[in-house]
Design an enzyme around this catalytic site. Structure first.
Site, mmCIF file in Angstrom:
data_model
loop_
_atom_site.group_PDB
_atom_site.id
_atom_site.type_symbol
_atom_site.label_atom_id
_atom_site.label_comp_id
_atom_site.label_asym_id
_atom_site.label_seq_id
_atom_site.Cartn_x
_atom_site.Cartn_y
_atom_site.Cartn_z
ATOM 1 N N ASP A 13 78.842 60.342 47.109
ATOM 2 C CA ASP A 13 77.741 61.387 47.484
ATOM 3 C C ASP A 13 78.421 62.602 48.125
ATOM 4 O O ASP A 13 79.491 62.462 48.505
ATOM 5 C CB ASP A 13 76.943 60.547 48.636
ATOM 6 C CG ASP A 13 76.119 61.476 49.225
ATOM 7 O OD1 ASP A 13 74.923 61.883 48.432
ATOM 8 O OD2 ASP A 13 75.936 61.696 50.551
ATOM 9 N N ASP A 15 76.626 65.372 50.400
ATOM 10 C CA ASP A 15 76.194 65.714 51.924
ATOM 11 C C ASP A 15 76.540 64.306 52.782
ATOM 12 O O ASP A 15 75.774 63.471 52.471
ATOM 13 C CB ASP A 15 74.949 66.340 52.045
ATOM 14 C CG ASP A 15 74.867 67.555 51.011
ATOM 15 O OD1 ASP A 15 75.865 68.264 50.902
ATOM 16 O OD2 ASP A 15 73.792 67.698 50.361
#
Length: 182
Positions: A13, A15
């Site tokens: 991922d 952020d």
């Protein structure tokens, strides 16, 4: 997902996992790395892993920023890292759009699998949200949740335990590399 033979991969991922969480990040001046990000990516790359970003970017669908804004962030990430990431995949759709690419749906991993020969049995999904871990479960790959970003909050919502819950990405990388030696 059907297993393919080939490259071990760590899907990350963006952020809250690779970089600091900034709600709807779209300005270069708001991009901030964790102090261990470069080392974590470098260690994975040196161990022979592909490192692929899979990120929901509903700010595009909401009209908060453009795909060009997001690509500028990705370009800056690549410029700042000593080892380049292998690919970025993103979902620009709203959460209720029903698309196949929004995590925890498999669209981004399936797209990566068509572009790279990925060994799913030796691959990982790492993130700070329940959706990230669910994506890993849905793909049949190993999973890790970091406590950075939304990890502390989302960790309490897990119905099924990932392979590891760690303080941060560097701790997950150490676990992955140790597991890879077994």
């Amino acid at each position: 997902m059907k297993e393919t033979k080939g490259q071990k991969t760590v899907f990350l991922d963006r952020d809250g996992t690779l970089i600091q969480e900034v709600n709807f990040l779209h300005r270069l001046e708001d991009l901030s790395f964790f102090d261990y990000t470069d080392e974590a990516v470098r260690r994975l790359k040196q161990a022979g892993f592909l490192v692929v970003i899979v990120t929901n970017q509903s700010g595009i669908g909401r009209g908060i920023y453009t795909a060009d804004d997001m690509h500028a962030i990705h370009d800056r990430i690549q410029d700042e890292l000593s080892e380049k990431l292998d690919a970025f995949y993103f979902c620009p759709h709203l959460p209720d759009a029903g698309c196949a690419c929004r995590k925890p749906q498999l669209g981004m991993i399936e797209q990566a699998a068509t572009e790279f020969a990925i060994d799913l049995a030796n691959s990982w999904m790492v993130g700070d949200k329940l959706l990230d871990v669910q994506l890993g479960f849905n793909a049949g790959i190993r999973t890790a949740m970091v406590k950075t970003g939304y990890g502390i909050v989302h960790g309490a919502d897990l119905e099924r335990e990932p392979d590891i819950i760690a303080e941060n990405l560097l701790e997950v990388v150490a676990f992955i590399l140790e597991s890879d030696r077994d």
